[in-house]
Design a protein around this motif. Structure first.
Motif, PDB file in Angstrom:
ATOM      1  N   TRP A   1      -2.251   3.562  -9.752  1.00  0.00           N
ATOM      2  CA  TRP A   1      -3.091   3.143  -8.622  1.00  0.00           C
ATOM      3  C   TRP A   1      -2.312   3.256  -7.325  1.00  0.00           C
ATOM      4  O   TRP A   1      -1.198   2.742  -7.208  1.00  0.00           O
ATOM      5  N   LYS A   2      -2.897   3.935  -6.376  1.00  0.00           N
ATOM      6  CA  LYS A   2      -2.392   3.970  -4.998  1.00  0.00           C
ATOM      7  C   LYS A   2      -3.389   3.146  -4.197  1.00  0.00           C
ATOM      8  O   LYS A   2      -4.528   3.583  -3.970  1.00  0.00           O
TER       9      LYS A   2
ATOM     10  N   GLN B   1       0.809  -1.217   0.000  1.00  0.00           N
ATOM     11  CA  GLN B   1       0.000   0.000   0.000  1.00  0.00           C
ATOM     12  C   GLN B   1       0.845   1.271   0.000  1.00  0.00           C
ATOM     13  O   GLN B   1       0.309   2.366  -0.170  1.00  0.00           O
ATOM     14  N   ASN B   2       2.150   1.150   0.162  1.00  0.00           N
ATOM     15  CA  ASN B   2       3.032   2.314   0.125  1.00  0.00           C
ATOM     16  C   ASN B   2       3.549   2.615  -1.276  1.00  0.00           C
ATOM     17  O   ASN B   2       4.200   3.632  -1.486  1.00  0.00           O
TER      18      ASN B   2
ATOM     19  N   GLU C   1      -5.982   1.358  -1.883  1.00  0.00           N
ATOM     20  CA  GLU C   1      -6.866   1.844  -0.819  1.00  0.00           C
ATOM     21  C   GLU C   1      -7.083   3.357  -0.863  1.00  0.00           C
ATOM     22  O   GLU C   1      -7.671   3.915   0.054  1.00  0.00           O
ATOM     23  N   LYS C   2      -6.589   4.028  -1.899  1.00  0.00           N
ATOM     24  CA  LYS C   2      -6.751   5.484  -1.970  1.00  0.00           C
ATOM     25  C   LYS C   2      -7.413   5.914  -3.270  1.00  0.00           C
ATOM     26  O   LYS C   2      -8.511   6.442  -3.257  1.00  0.00           O
ATOM     27  N   TYR C   3      -6.751   5.728  -4.416  1.00  0.00           N
ATOM     28  CA  TYR C   3      -7.280   6.239  -5.674  1.00  0.00           C
ATOM     29  C   TYR C   3      -6.593   5.571  -6.854  1.00  0.00           C
ATOM     30  O   TYR C   3      -5.581   4.890  -6.698  1.00  0.00           O
TER      31      TYR C   3
END
Length: 144
Positions: free
Chosen positions: A74-75, A14-15, A77-79
């Motif tokens: 893609w990030k 996720q980073n 869990e964010k956008y």
């Protein structure tokens, strides 16, 4: 702390930023390798839209799985972003002189995306093949 999340047998960091691209496109491959070379902060992972993760990404979002005319950034869990917004954000994340690309945000998105679409339609003619020999360290940034 573990920053990975398991999703259908894929470890998702996720980073990181995930860049989905047309893996059969020499122009696209040229730019992916350019980003990899300039990613001094090791922020990006790459996956072709034709691959397992790329197809899963498109399917989960209800996006056309056969339309490979854009990149997706893609990030988790964010956008996610596509077309010119993805390209500008990539440049900003690379930092340094490349962050000046943010000036293009003053241009309305429909105009930026129109230019992006013109390039995308002709991408197979711009660069036929782009084969780079990757180091083992660079290979770790590619998924399926």
């Amino acid at each position: 702390m573990n920053n990975y999340k398991l999703r259908k047998n894929n470890l998702i960091d996720q980073n990181k930023f995930y860049l989905f691209y047309d893996g059969d496109c020499g122009f696209c491959n040229f730019w992916v390798h350019w980003i990899l070379k300039n990613d001094s902060k090791d922020q990006f992972l790459f996956a072709s839209l034709q691959g397992k993760l790329g197809q899963e990404f498109l399917k989960q979002r209800g996006l056309d799985q056969k339309n490979l005319n854009t990149i997706y950034l893609w990030k988790p869990e964010k956008y996610y972003l596509n077309k010119s917004n993805a390209a500008i954000t990539i440049a900003e994340k690379l930092g340094g002189i490349y962050s000046l690309a943010s000036i293009f945000r003053i241009i309305p998105r429909f105009l930026r995306d129109w230019v992006y679409d013109c390039i995308a339609r002709n991408r197979h003619r711009l660069i036929k093949n782009s084969c780079a020999i990757l180091t083992p360290e660079q290979q770790k940034n590619f998924i399926d």
